[in-house]
Scaffold this motif. Structure first.
Motif, mmCIF file in Angstrom:
data_model
loop_
_atom_site.group_PDB
_atom_site.id
_atom_site.type_symbol
_atom_site.label_atom_id
_atom_site.label_comp_id
_atom_site.label_asym_id
_atom_site.label_seq_id
_atom_site.Cartn_x
_atom_site.Cartn_y
_atom_site.Cartn_z
ATOM 1 N N ASN A 252 0.752 -1.199 0.101
ATOM 2 C CA ASN A 252 0.046 0.102 -0.136
ATOM 3 C C ASN A 252 0.845 1.353 -0.101
ATOM 4 O OD1 ASN A 252 -2.438 -1.127 0.179
ATOM 5 N ND2 ASN A 252 -2.775 -0.950 1.937
ATOM 6 N N TYR A 256 0.406 3.845 -3.008
ATOM 7 C CA TYR A 256 -0.092 5.285 -2.676
ATOM 8 C C TYR A 256 0.964 6.479 -2.296
ATOM 9 C CZ TYR A 256 -4.273 2.406 -2.545
ATOM 10 O OH TYR A 256 -5.354 1.656 -2.920
ATOM 11 N N ASP A 279 5.268 6.582 5.019
ATOM 12 C CA ASP A 279 5.511 6.919 3.673
ATOM 13 C C ASP A 279 5.461 8.301 3.337
ATOM 14 O OD1 ASP A 279 2.406 7.584 2.901
ATOM 15 O OD2 ASP A 279 2.119 5.529 2.879
ATOM 16 N N ARG A 298 -12.532 2.227 0.171
ATOM 17 C CA ARG A 298 -11.473 2.979 -0.283
ATOM 18 C C ARG A 298 -11.517 4.244 -0.249
ATOM 19 N NH1 ARG A 298 -13.017 -1.315 -4.569
ATOM 20 N NH2 ARG A 298 -11.325 -2.686 -4.907
ATOM 21 N N VAL A 299 -10.519 5.222 -0.031
ATOM 22 C CA VAL A 299 -10.762 6.586 -0.472
ATOM 23 C C VAL A 299 -11.243 6.921 -1.872
ATOM 24 C CG1 VAL A 299 -9.341 8.624 -0.114
ATOM 25 C CG2 VAL A 299 -9.085 6.881 1.222
ATOM 26 N N SER A 304 -7.888 2.787 -6.727
ATOM 27 C CA SER A 304 -7.569 1.594 -6.090
ATOM 28 C C SER A 304 -7.527 0.651 -7.036
ATOM 29 C CB SER A 304 -8.315 1.438 -5.056
ATOM 30 O OG SER A 304 -8.332 0.152 -4.575
ATOM 31 N N GLY A 309 -5.870 -2.791 -6.505
ATOM 32 C CA GLY A 309 -6.342 -3.178 -5.189
ATOM 33 C C GLY A 309 -7.608 -3.801 -5.216
ATOM 34 N N THR A 310 -7.945 -4.523 -4.124
ATOM 35 C CA THR A 310 -9.055 -5.259 -4.020
ATOM 36 C C THR A 310 -10.051 -4.454 -2.733
ATOM 37 O OG1 THR A 310 -8.209 -6.704 -2.074
ATOM 38 C CG2 THR A 310 -7.923 -7.460 -4.468
ATOM 39 N N GLY A 311 -9.498 -3.571 -1.953
ATOM 40 C CA GLY A 311 -10.289 -2.990 -1.064
ATOM 41 C C GLY A 311 -10.092 -4.034 0.344
ATOM 42 N N LEU A 314 -6.304 -4.191 3.841
ATOM 43 C CA LEU A 314 -6.384 -3.712 5.443
ATOM 44 C C LEU A 314 -7.227 -4.362 6.447
ATOM 45 C CD1 LEU A 314 -6.126 0.170 4.834
ATOM 46 C CD2 LEU A 314 -4.285 -1.461 5.576
HETATM 47 P P1 ADP Z 1 -6.697 -1.505 -1.646
HETATM 48 O O1 ADP Z 1 -6.506 -3.027 -2.229
HETATM 49 O O2 ADP Z 1 -7.783 -0.762 -2.342
HETATM 50 O O3 ADP Z 1 -5.379 -0.722 -1.220
HETATM 51 P P2 ADP Z 1 -6.848 -1.762 1.274
HETATM 52 O O4 ADP Z 1 -7.753 -2.402 2.082
HETATM 53 O O5 ADP Z 1 -5.166 -2.258 1.514
HETATM 54 O O6 ADP Z 1 -7.424 -1.873 -0.121
HETATM 55 O O7 ADP Z 1 -6.636 -0.270 1.600
HETATM 56 C C1 ADP Z 1 -7.903 0.306 1.557
HETATM 57 C C2 ADP Z 1 -7.696 2.051 1.224
HETATM 58 O O8 ADP Z 1 -7.080 2.690 2.205
HETATM 59 C C3 ADP Z 1 -7.036 2.111 -0.142
HETATM 60 O O9 ADP Z 1 -7.833 2.020 -1.147
HETATM 61 C C4 ADP Z 1 -6.412 3.395 -0.138
HETATM 62 O O10 ADP Z 1 -7.561 4.606 -0.271
HETATM 63 C C5 ADP Z 1 -6.190 3.749 1.466
HETATM 64 N N1 ADP Z 1 -4.671 3.427 1.729
HETATM 65 C C6 ADP Z 1 -4.127 2.500 2.157
HETATM 66 N N2 ADP Z 1 -2.993 2.446 2.601
HETATM 67 C C7 ADP Z 1 -2.687 3.742 2.210
HETATM 68 C C8 ADP Z 1 -1.646 4.454 2.101
HETATM 69 N N3 ADP Z 1 -0.302 3.887 2.803
HETATM 70 N N4 ADP Z 1 -1.675 5.914 1.930
HETATM 71 C C9 ADP Z 1 -2.797 6.189 1.345
HETATM 72 N N5 ADP Z 1 -3.828 5.506 1.287
HETATM 73 C C10 ADP Z 1 -3.884 4.393 1.660
#
Ligand code: ADP
Length: 345
Positions: A252, A256, A279, A298-299, A304, A309-311, A314
């Motif tokens: 991630n 990002y 980061d 997801r933001v 993503s 990304g799969t969302g 995390l």
């Molecule tokens: P994804 O597969 O979309 O990355 P995650 O569950 O890993 O799904 O993350 C969910 C959301 O959190 C991401 O879509 C992103 O918007 C935000 N995100 C995660 N890690 C970061 C990061 N290091 N910096 C900025 N945004 C992040």
């Protein structure tokens, strides 16, 4: 003894109990009922659990409920009556009335079952299925669209053929990633995969993850470094799962971040291992922070998906850390960077 036991059960149970006589005067309410439907003050409580001279209509005005009471009292064959009503704070309550014969006169007993939590979980499940279907349908629609265009003749052109096949491949990879993540999440949630605990040497683990991402970071012009405290003792953890956590966080952080660096810092803190993945990337707006660990949150959905990304990453990370009796949190400032931090015993 029996009487005391029965009284204790009725007092403690998380189901409201209400007993009425034939004139709908309240003979008994247990504490759960009283907490759901507060009784108007003042209440003169008799030692036998009686409630003074209250009629049920003084406490509940729901017409469906009053109708059900009437029906139970008048029913010649003493059939139970069921009704669903809303509590004062929006709870969903399923109520069952039974005919209840007291020593002298007939009456009824009502059981008030709070279904709010069940309904909430049902709604989450429904949302989840809708999300999964949507997430799968999007790449599937692309695959179908490109395949059809190729079959309609576009395949004659070698350049287009190659181009479209690589797009199809990319979408198929996304579906695979999504299904892999879903299976992991489902196994974690159903506790089907107990942790395989062992003594894990954290330096080797982090360095291995960093090595694996060196090319990704270099391709984006990012500096990727690890800072691991000297003499850090081994930690008892599931090595594969812990590695998955750090892989997801570093992945991630690189995804990002467009310029600058990604640092993985590990140190001991109050008999815990603490790891920070920092980061200098796009950051996460304050309003999104509380929901960032939710499945599919997801933001920026488009962005993503675009970067694969799969969302779910995390959500998986959070599950693994919690299974280790740890905690995970995030601090971020949009435009400057993000730090995901976790501790495990
Ligand atoms: P994804 O597969 O979309 O990355 P995650 O569950 O890993 O799904 O993350 C969910 C959301 O959190 C991401 O879509 C992103 O918007 C935000 N995100 C995660 N890690 C970061 C990061 N290091 N910096 C900025 N945004 C992040």
């Amino acid at each position: 003894m029996k009487e005391k036991l029965l009284e204790a059960v009725i007092r403690e149970m998380e189901i409201g109990v209400l007993v009425l006589d034939a004139r709908k005067q309240i003979l008994y309410m247990n504490p759960f009922f009283k907490s759901t439907f507060p009784v108007p003050q003042p209440v003169t409580q008799t030692p036998a659990g009686g409630q003074g001279n209250f009629s049920v209509g003084d406490i509940i005005r729901d017409p469906d409920l009053l109708g059900a009471i009437e029906e139970t009292l008048l029913s010649p064959d003493h059939l139970p009556v069921k009704v669903t009503i809303q509590g004062r704070n929006g709870q969903v309550l399923e109520v069952r009335f039974l005919h209840f014969v007291e020593e002298r006169a007939p009456g009824l007993i009502g059981f008030f079952h709070d279904l709010t939590e069940e309904k909430r979980v049902e709604a989450i499940k429904r949302d989840f299925v809708a999300n999964v279907s949507h997430e799968l349908r999007t790449p599937l629609a692309s695959i179908k669209g490109y395949a059809e265009t190729l079959l309609d003749g576009a395949m004659q052109d070698r350049e287009t053929l190659r181009n479209f096949l690589s797009i199809i491949d990319k979408h198929a990879n996304r579906m695979t990633a999504l299904i892999d993540d879903l299976l992991t999440l489902s196994m974690l949630e159903s506790h089907q995969m107990p942790l395989k605990l062992e003594a894990v040497e954290i330096r080797g683990l982090i360095n291995g993850v960093i090595q694996g991402f060196e090319k990704n970071a270099r391709d984006k012009g990012l500096k990727l470094t690890g800072e691991i405290q000297e003499g850090l003792p081994k930690v008892t953890a599931d090595k594969v799962r812990l590695e998955q956590v750090i892989v997801n966080l570093v992945d991630n952080a690189i995804k990002y971040t467009n310029q600058g660096e990604v640092r993985v810092i590990a140190r001991g803190e109050n008999s815990h291992l603490r790891v920070d993945v920092e980061d200098t990337g796009i950051g996460i707006p304050d309003k999104d922070i509380p929901r960032i660990f939710e499945r599919f949150y997801r933001v920026d959905k488009g962005r993503s998906r675009e970067i694969g990304g799969t969302g779910l990453g995390l959500a998986i990370v959070k599950h693994i850390i919690q299974a280790h009796n740890g905690k995970i949190w995030v601090t971020s400032s949009p435009g400057k960077g993000t730090a995901f931090s976790f501790v495990i015993p």
